[in-house]
Scaffold this active site. Structure first.
Site, PDB file in Angstrom:
ATOM      1  CB  THR A  59       3.600  16.866 -44.414  1.00 59.02           C
ATOM      2  OG1 THR A  59       4.816  17.524 -44.128  1.00 59.02           O
ATOM      3  CG2 THR A  59       3.072  16.187 -43.175  1.00 59.02           C
ATOM      4  CE  LYS A  90       6.169  16.816 -40.942  1.00 60.24           C
ATOM      5  NZ  LYS A  90       6.453  17.624 -42.081  1.00 60.24           N
ATOM      6  CB  THR A 115       5.282  18.459 -37.068  1.00 64.89           C
ATOM      7  OG1 THR A 115       4.159  19.030 -36.448  1.00 64.89           O
ATOM      8  CG2 THR A 115       5.918  17.470 -36.171  1.00 64.89           C
ATOM      9  CD  GLU A 126       6.190  24.721 -45.925  1.00 69.94           C
ATOM     10  OE1 GLU A 126       6.363  25.835 -45.420  1.00 69.94           O
ATOM     11  OE2 GLU A 126       5.183  24.028 -45.751  1.00 69.94           O
TER      12      GLU A 126
END
EC number: 2.3.1.35
Lengths: 391, 391
Positions: free
Chosen positions: A153, A175, A186, A264
């Protein structure tokens, strides 16, 4: 002989082919649909999110896996999570499995489905259906990296790791965790091996590895509705259970660290080692508490040697913390021991904290259990990603 | 007759005087030492942090309060937390009490001590001792606001609230949560009343109010080593226990909301209402889960109507969430119901989220229990404050 990391893909295992395609769920023709197919059904085990709000693909995949205890295909879309989508969501997940099954001429219960992306929107099924049809046509042995890319993502790099022990291979893709533009959630992990494993043993082996790896990482303390870890075994190569466990531990730890490092907005990987605890559970809970603390993670983002926050975070677990026994290290620097703040060169520690990978050791001196956990620092970029990018 | 908010200070209560002075712990001559003194010993009850790493003043104050169940003075310094400071820390906290006691000519066990500030550094006792001597000389009835200022760290405003019911007064001051330049931690609350309360009842009453107010707020999910809530009662005015409880609830809720609103870097107050839960505990746990979620808080910072994160956060508690029954409102906008994402005007909801105070309602439709929790949004400024300002 020992396990060694090897730069191979899951498709190097006999009987495994895959495809990573773009079907339009993500912008700019990015890969967003992955398919892994086996020549025949193989034993598989999965672990799912503990979040009680579970996404549709999890409900469907669990049901499918329970029927035969085997899988023959895995289909994954990124960009949309298919979570909080009610009955229609379940039907959509089933339709994904059915479409794969129809293309391959297999039972739909042999298809494992996963999704990752924004919660609370229905899947764009027209795009996914055509993506599945496309993927089925381009299955190959040389698409290992594409599969890892198609499940990304806002990960900044694909997460692939493989280990070898003689001719036994374990290979996985992952991921990353942390919610991402546009609100991707997720953690997904898919691991394949050519080892021969007892079906009953697989569950135990997988849980052991997950507890010490994926369950010990935190990006933002938030679990998602779609978290999934799947292990399948083609059963080609004999290996002792305890040896396989070691290899799987090595692999899952490697993937877990990649996820943590790619949190992130992260600028660094933080490793927390809890040593000499009275129980394994305490060691793990304390490690997770440190790596989940916003204050610790923000301090590390700024390269601040503010170790008081570390002690406060382990106290928050409710476990008794005997400050008289504890030694607290940042890197090699001992900053607190015997219930005393120590004199140390603060600038040296601050310099150490500028590294891309930093380590904290908390030696409890109360028992014989150790645990390690990993996470990323909390940066302004994290907030930006989660506050502003979608709007 | 009902409880009404009134703009008065704790020093309006008969027999209460106070002082807020600057002794040099904070920069720029900011007030950093507070003293509250009573003409005679009065009943008091306190609740302390659940963090098992407890600061020295908490250990000392608990011991002191247990001796008589009464207090005659409260001394608080800001700027240094006196936490993780070992035996010397305990001695320093005791010395604070002793110095106050000596000045006032009272037992040291009647002195309640609190500290707030950076963890892991020894108190600058020379400054504190001279601050105490100074404060004892300037005790007055008109220093109520100064006391509230002297316990601030990076709070942006002093937190004072008072309620009246006839001639019964309850008045409190608070210092905000969230860790702050230079690494200030700790929530501190001091409440005084002229009501007459049974000593046994006080504990129960205080716990009830704290459970529904201060225990329901979160700035960053981190509890500190120094959190303290103290209630004292001079016993002048008769009042029924249940009526007093209502007034105290009103007051503590008001102070709790001020703390939440003034969270580090906060741009808005978020109120989460859990309605029609099967138990009070579930209602409270779910509310806390939402208000503690980094992802929800970051979304709200950006004015993003990303409600999937709200449902994921309550699922993370482990409680069964029946999505078929839940109604989820952002402000007055119903966004999810009967296990379906609803069509709504996303721009209207985004506009609503730009307000300084926003509200989320999660109606579980499974029982009769409600709970409210409060917190601030997670902004880049929060990270800045906690990452860079000290270094």
């Amino acid at each position: 002989m020992v396990w060694k990391f090897d730069e191979i893909y899951m498709t190097n295992i006999n009987g495994v082919r895959s495809a990573g395609v773009s079907c339009g769920l993500k912008e700019d023709n990015k890969l967003d649909l992955a398919l892994i197919v086996l020549d025949k059904p193989v034993f598989a085990e999965a672990m799912f999110t503990k979040n009680t709000v579970k996404a549709a693909p999890i409900i469907v995949s669990k049901r499918h896996l329970e029927k035969y205890g085997m899988i023959q295909a895995i289909v994954i879309n990124s960009g949309q999570a298919n979570a909080c989508t009610g009955e229609k969501g379940i039907k959509d997940a089933e339709m994904m499995a059915e479409r794969v099954a129809k293309n391959l001429g297999i039972d739909k219960e042999l298809v494992f489905v996963a999704s990752t992306g924004k919660i609370g929107a229905y899947l764009e099924m027209d795009k996914i259906v055509s993506g599945i049809d496309m993927a089925c046509k381009v299955l190959s042995k040389n698409s290992g990296r594409k599969v890892a890319e198609a499940i990304m993502t806002t990960d900044t790099f694909p997460k692939i790791s493989s280990v070898k022990y003689g001719d036994v291979v374990i290979s996985g893709i992952a991921k990353g965790a942390g919610m991402i533009h546009p609100d991707m959630a997720t953690m997904l992990v898919f691991i394949g091996t050519n080892a021969k494993l007892e079906k009953d043993a697989m569950k135990k082996i997988l849980r052991r590895s997950v507890d010490r790896s994926f369950h010990q990482i935190s990006i933002d303390g938030c679990t998602s509705t779609n978290d999934t870890v799947l292990l399948f075994a083609t059963g080609e190569k004999e290996i002792k259970e305890n040896i396989f466990q070691k290899g799987l531990n090595l692999l899952t730890e490697d993937l877990a660290k990649m996820i943590a490092k790619d949190g992130e907005g992260a600028t660094k990987l933080i490793e927390i080692r809890i040593e000499k605890a009275e129980s394994l559970k305490k060691a793990r809970v304390l490690g997770r508490a440190v790596i989940t603390s916003n204050l610790v993670k923000a301090a590390f983002a700024g390269g601040d040697d503010n170790w008081g926050r570390i002690l406060a975070s382990i106290g928050q677990t409710g476990y008794i913390i005997d400050l008289n026994r504890i030694e607290l290290y940042i890197g090699k620097y001992l900053v607190f021991a015997k219930n005393e703040p120590l004199r140390y060169n603060s600038q040296e520690v601050k310099n150490y904290l500028k590294n891309r990978e930093v380590m904290v050791r908390i030696v409890l001196n109360e028992g014989r259990y150790n645990a390690t956990s990993w996470g990323s620092d909390l940066t302004e970029e994290y907030v930006k990603i989660n506050a502003y990018y979608r709007t």
